[in-house]
Design an enzyme around this catalytic site. Structure first.
Site, mmCIF file in Angstrom:
data_model
loop_
_atom_site.group_PDB
_atom_site.id
_atom_site.type_symbol
_atom_site.label_atom_id
_atom_site.label_comp_id
_atom_site.label_asym_id
_atom_site.label_seq_id
_atom_site.Cartn_x
_atom_site.Cartn_y
_atom_site.Cartn_z
ATOM 1 N N ASP A 164 48.209 85.329 16.333
ATOM 2 C CA ASP A 164 47.061 86.057 16.081
ATOM 3 C C ASP A 164 47.272 87.177 14.959
ATOM 4 O O ASP A 164 48.421 87.399 14.847
ATOM 5 C CB ASP A 164 46.382 86.596 17.239
ATOM 6 C CG ASP A 164 44.943 86.579 17.301
ATOM 7 O OD1 ASP A 164 44.355 86.772 16.130
ATOM 8 O OD2 ASP A 164 44.349 86.710 18.468
ATOM 9 N N ASP A 225 35.484 84.104 15.988
ATOM 10 C CA ASP A 225 35.912 83.291 17.254
ATOM 11 C C ASP A 225 34.586 82.526 17.653
ATOM 12 O O ASP A 225 33.603 83.099 17.801
ATOM 13 C CB ASP A 225 36.097 84.204 18.390
ATOM 14 C CG ASP A 225 37.556 84.929 18.240
ATOM 15 O OD1 ASP A 225 38.244 84.803 17.241
ATOM 16 O OD2 ASP A 225 37.905 85.756 19.106
HETATM 17 C C1 GLA Z 1 41.295 86.826 18.801
HETATM 18 C C2 GLA Z 1 41.539 85.526 18.560
HETATM 19 C C3 GLA Z 1 40.862 84.701 19.658
HETATM 20 C C4 GLA Z 1 41.651 84.864 21.024
HETATM 21 C C5 GLA Z 1 41.584 86.367 21.131
HETATM 22 C C6 GLA Z 1 42.639 86.943 22.212
HETATM 23 O O1 GLA Z 1 39.943 87.411 18.997
HETATM 24 O O2 GLA Z 1 40.681 84.938 17.555
HETATM 25 O O3 GLA Z 1 41.037 83.212 19.382
HETATM 26 O O4 GLA Z 1 42.982 84.457 20.967
HETATM 27 O O5 GLA Z 1 42.034 87.228 20.148
HETATM 28 O O6 GLA Z 1 42.469 88.359 22.509
#
Ligand code: GLA
Length: 417
Positions: A164, A225
């Protein structure tokens, strides 16, 4: 052929192969079709309250349970092999040697043991970390520890890493993600490398360096997301369609766009909407990473996730990502070239998606030539969710299908030889 000719031919072939490897793939040889598996985040989030919610908190038992179910419920046999941690597995501090460590109460056996458990089931071990100082939920990130962390993941038997990009400078990712990829390669353990690099750059208005991303990562997030709603699914579809000319060419065997997890079987999608997510993800050659509760799957949703024909479209060997061809009266036509091929002609998967909400199935007339299918011997057309052959059609023949509101009809159009 004399020996000079033979040598020349051998050298030419070697050079072409070297060029292909250099330009099109990273050197790990993985993810030749989009990865498939299960990941904790969308459904189980950062629930660390094992005292009050032991069955749903981020703990080793959640991952061993989901591993068991992937196998016993038949998902693994269909290709869903990666079992992936997401955020919130870490302790708040590194150990005395500066290594990452899991929360000791929630992962008492440690991650090498969890990896061994997953491998013993014939599955693959997926890991989550963050390129920055912290993960998005505030646990230790890898910045300043790239080499030691790559080695730790290899020691634990990690097969797939999602990296990430919270708490990091997106400009520095152009250097940082490839650098970490080199440390992963240096471990000699094969690990699929999933990057969030282009998504964080997009948020800042930076145009990502696709050539470098394709060379570095097996898959990457492009957009926001996914959340548990149809609005979220359609916002993702719109992003991919609106930007398809720049997004699609980057996908191919070994390197994929990742529109995020499948949320099928959760709270937010109707049966028709779930069918639509599965179908459109297959058209987009997307990784099929479920985030759901495999302990409580309605058989109808399980059947969608286990639809072999739709999975086969997703996993088609050509690895060509599909596109939205048209959008009219709330009906979208998405097509993806697939095998088998003949001369310069492809077979196709077609998703007819309804974004309408006016209550009854909508009649959509179809002429294959209008979707670019012009093979003179015609196409055998199968409705993949209904499991019926609709017939053999010439390119200019007309037929029609009925699409439910916020639903989909998926056709497979195979060249007739
Ligand atoms: C980001 C990522 C998600 C998830 C969250 C976890 O938003 O894009 O897919 O992994 O972090 O905190």
């Amino acid at each position: 052929m004399n020996c000079c000719n033979r040598m020349f031919k051998a050298i030419t072939v070697t050079c072409i192969l070297a060029l292909l490897v250099e330009v099109h793939t990273l050197d790990n040889g993985l993810a030749l079709t989009p990865p498939m598996g299960w990941m904790a985040w969308e459904r189980f989030r950062c629930n660390v309250d094992c005292e009050n919610d032991p069955d749903n908190c981020i703990s080793e038992s959640l991952f061993t349970t989901m591993s068991d179910l992937l196998v016993s419920e038949g998902y693994a046999d269909l290709g869903y092999k990666v079992v992936s941690l997401d955020d919130c597995w870490l302790a708040n501090e590194r150990d005395a040697e500066g290594k990452l460590q899991p929360d000791p109460l929630r992962f008492p056996s440690g991650l090498k043991a969890l990896g061994d458990y997953i491998h013993a089931k014939g599955l693959l071990f997926g890991m989550y970390e963050d390129y920055g100082n912290y993960t998005c939920a505030g646990y230790p990130g890898i910045l300043g520890h790239l080499e030691v962390d790559a080695n730790t993941f290899a020691e634990w038997g990690v097969d797939y890493l999602k990296l990430d990009g919270c708490y990091a400078d997106p400009v520095e990712m152009d250097i940082g993600y490839p650098e970490f990829g080199q440390y992963l390669n240096a471990t000699k353990r094969s690990m699929v490398y999933s990057c969030s690099w282009p998504d964080y750059q997009r948020e800042l208005g930076i145009i990502p360096d696709w050539e470098s991303i394709i060379k570095t990562c097996n898959l990457w997030r492009n957009f926001d997301d996914i959340q548990d709603s149809w609005a979220s699914v359609t916002s993702i579809l719109d992003y991919y369609a609106d930007n398809q000319d720049s997004i699609i060419p980057n996908a191919g065997p070994g390197h994929w766009n990742d529109p995020d997890m499948l949320i099928i079987g959760n709270f937010g999608l109707s049966y028709d909407q779930a069918k639509a997510q599965m179908a459109l993800w297959a058209i987009m050659a997307a990784p099929l990473i479920m985030s759901n509760d495999l302990r409580n799957m309605d058989p109808k949703f399980k059947a969608i996730l286990q639809n072999k024909e739709i999975i086969a479209v997703d996993q088609d060997v050509l690895g060509i990502q599909g596109r939205r061809l048209s959008k009219e009266h709330g009906i979208e036509i998405w097509t993806r070239p697939i095998s088998p091929t003949e001369e310069n002609f492809y077979s196709y998967a077609v998703a007819i998606l309804s974004r309408r909400d006016d209550g009854m199935p909508y009649k959509v007339p179809i002429t294959l030539s209008k979707y670019g299918m012009t093979y003179s011997l015609g196409y055998k057309v199968t409705d993949l969710y209904e499991g019926i052959v609709l017939g053999e059609f010439d390119p200019d023949a007309e037929f029609s299908v009925f699409v439910n509101p916020s639903g989909v009809v998926v056709l497979r159009c195979d060249l007739i030889f």
